[in-house]
Design an enzyme around this catalytic site. Structure first.
Site, PDB file in Angstrom:
ATOM      1  N   LYS A   1      28.822  42.104 -11.160  1.00 16.51           N
ATOM      2  CA  LYS A   1      27.563  41.829 -11.641  1.00 16.51           C
ATOM      3  C   LYS A   1      26.586  42.831 -11.885  1.00 16.51           C
ATOM      4  CE  LYS A   1      23.884  38.153 -11.350  1.00 16.51           C
ATOM      5  NZ  LYS A   1      23.421  36.875 -10.753  1.00 16.51           N
TER       6      LYS A   1
ATOM      7  N   SER B   1      22.730  32.563 -12.927  1.00 14.80           N
ATOM      8  CA  SER B   1      22.573  34.030 -13.760  1.00 14.80           C
ATOM      9  C   SER B   1      24.008  34.686 -13.848  1.00 14.80           C
ATOM     10  CB  SER B   1      21.519  34.589 -13.109  1.00 14.80           C
ATOM     11  OG  SER B   1      22.005  35.211 -11.974  1.00 14.80           O
TER      12      SER B   1
ATOM     13  N   SER C   1      23.035  30.795  -8.676  1.00 15.52           N
ATOM     14  CA  SER C   1      23.551  31.677  -9.630  1.00 15.52           C
ATOM     15  C   SER C   1      24.941  31.772  -9.505  1.00 15.52           C
ATOM     16  CB  SER C   1      22.822  33.070  -9.681  1.00 15.52           C
ATOM     17  OG  SER C   1      21.560  32.676 -10.554  1.00 15.52           O
TER      18      SER C   1
HETATM   19  N1  GLN Z   1      18.232  29.611 -11.780  1.00 20.32           N
HETATM   20  C1  GLN Z   1      17.712  29.906 -10.702  1.00 20.32           C
HETATM   21  C2  GLN Z   1      16.371  30.920 -11.085  1.00 20.32           C
HETATM   22  O1  GLN Z   1      16.354  31.324 -12.101  1.00 20.32           O
HETATM   23  C3  GLN Z   1      18.617  30.661  -9.815  1.00 20.32           C
HETATM   24  C4  GLN Z   1      18.853  31.894 -10.126  1.00 20.32           C
HETATM   25  C5  GLN Z   1      19.743  32.901  -9.145  1.00 20.32           C
HETATM   26  O2  GLN Z   1      20.274  32.163  -8.290  1.00 20.32           O
HETATM   27  N2  GLN Z   1      19.780  34.129  -9.288  1.00 20.32           N
HETATM   28  O3  GLN Z   1      15.850  31.403 -10.241  1.00 20.32           O
END
Ligand code: GLN
Length: 447
Positions: free
Chosen positions: A53, A128, A152
């Site tokens: 990532k 994400s 995410s």
């Molecule tokens: N969707 C969640 C957020 O926007 C989780 C994102 C993540 O786990 N990086 O914060």
């Protein structure tokens, strides 16, 4: 695509050949799962290729967190997880697309454009870590690393139909992960199946003195070698709380409960605080931490710098205005607001009290059951462009964020393949990854 556990036994030539194939697949693919305008697909380093990532530092690679503000910035060092891969004959290979600074649930906020879902390209891959999950589920990566602050890893794995593990907070080093919300972030594996997940987790877990929140309680023993699908567990189900889901998710949940009963597990109904409180506590905490963590991107030390500036204030303002996308700016503003004097007690402090209460509730539940099963999201992957209202997007994280607030481990496995993937998660108490991987293996083999 070859499984990780098979790839590690191949000889050098064969592995190099697979890398060339993956590089070609990545370039030809319409998913936009890989970030291609960098040198991350070079075959110069040996080892089994793992997709990384774009928020995990790999020495000499560009790292952008899918944000314009970091364009051109090259990592001076490896994250500890990358060194762990290398010492186990694996190698970072390819950069995966993501939501900007890991803030989002759809991968639509990336400066490289959205990553498409391999099972239906009109839909999002989730976020994400959308690029990591889409590549693994789409057959163009052997395995990948993602990060999970509020879902995410698990949510894109669920939307795309692969396996993702959010490890216990402190069991995988965060050294070299670009911080979004430091008290919630964890790096974890995204893989084709449960066995590979156990193996990749074995490679990256462990105490690291470079991360002050790393824990010495992480077991060194191999989970992969000890995998046992025949253990029986006491499993907690959240019948009241899954009413927030669409019918197809609820049906999948009840079918999973029936399967677990048939497999000889003991099912017990449990309950907890309404999950809306998870959303409020999570978004206040994560935005507050993000506003502080992202203060370092000011046009001086990292990445891009605005042109035609008159003074230092102008430099900060222009660089940040041009460099950050809309969602990131929104979170920095709200984060600063909830920390500001006069509002701190009403928002930030209260969110921490709720967070403590959520942890306490999980502790109480784990006195009665070994594992909780829960949906990953209240819906299947939305269509691209459908979920752009921020509040709706935040609400779709309802099932994943409690795990991060309490620092627990949770694995997402695909329960339904068609017409669209549906994933479910198995949550357990701290450092008991073996239990959820064992149960996941049991379920995976009996679907
Ligand atoms: N969707 C969640 C957020 O926007 C989780 C994102 C993540 O786990 N990086 O914060």
């Amino acid at each position: 695509m070859i499984k990780l556990r098979d790839a590690i036994n191949l000889d050098r030539e064969k592995i190099q050949e697979i890398k060339l194939q993956i590089a070609q697949l990545a370039k030809d693919s319409a998913l936009n799962a890989y970030i291609l305008d960098n040198n991350s697909l070079s075959t110069a380093n040996e080892g089994v290729p793992i997709l990384i990532k774009d928020n995990i530092n790999v020495k000499d690679w560009e790292i952008t967190c899918a944000s314009k503000i970091l364009k051109g910035y090259k990592s001076p060092y490896n994250a500890s997880v990358i060194n762990n891969l290398i010492s186990n004959n694996l190698t970072p290979f390819g950069r995966s697309n993501m939501d900007e600074f890991a803030m989002g649930s759809t991968s639509e906020s990336s400066c490289y454009g959205v990553t498409k879902n391999p099972k239906d390209t009109s839909r999002v891959s989730g976020g994400s870590s959308g690029g990591s999950a889409a590549a693994v589920a789409g057959g163009i990566a052997i395995a990948a690393l993602g990060s999970d602050t509020g879902g995410s890893i698990r949510q894109p794995a669920g939307y795309c139909g692969c396996v993702g593990l959010k490890p216990t907070y402190g069991s995988v080093s965060r050294y070299g992960l670009i911080a979004y919300s430091s008290s919630l972030d964890q790096i974890g594996p995204i893989t084709q199946d449960v066995r590979d997940c156990a193996l990749l987790f074995d490679y990256i877990k462990g105490y690291d003195k470079l991360d002050s929140t790393s824990s010495k309680k992480v077991q060194n023993e191999s989970i992969f070698k000890n995998l046992n699908p025949n253990r029986k567990f006491k499993i907690g189900v959240l019948n009241r709380l899954i009413k927030n889901s669409n019918k197809e998710i609820q049906d999948a949940y009840y079918n999973l409960i029936d399967l677990l009963k048939k497999l000889g597990h003991n099912i017990k109904e449990i309950d907890m605080l309404d999950l809306d409180y998870h959303i409020s506590s999570y978004y206040i905490t994560s935005m507050a931490e993000a506003s502080s963590n992202l203060a370092r991107f000011d046009g001086i030390r990292y990445g891009s710098r605005a042109k035609d500036i008159e003074n230092i204030k102008d430099l900060f303002l222009k660089t940040r205005t041009e460099g950050f996308g809309e969602e990131v700016k929104r979170r920095i503003l709200i984060g600063n607001f909830v920390l500001s004097s006069g509002y701190y007690d009403a928002y930030y402090l209260k969110a921490q009290k709720v967070r403590d209460y959520i942890k306490f509730q999980y502790d109480e539940i784990f006195k009665e059951v070994d594992i909780i099963i829960s949906p990953i999201a209240p819906n299947v992957a939305p269509k691209i462009g459908e979920g752009t209202n921020p509040l709706e997007m935040y609400l779709s994280d309802i099932y994943t964020i409690g795990v991060n607030l309490a620092g627990l481990p949770s694995i997402c496995i695909p329960i339904i393949e068609k017409p669209l993937p549906i994933g479910m998660q198995f949550i357990t108490s701290h450092f008991k990854e073996q239990d959820i991987l064992d149960l996941a293996l049991n379920v995976e083999g009996n679907l």
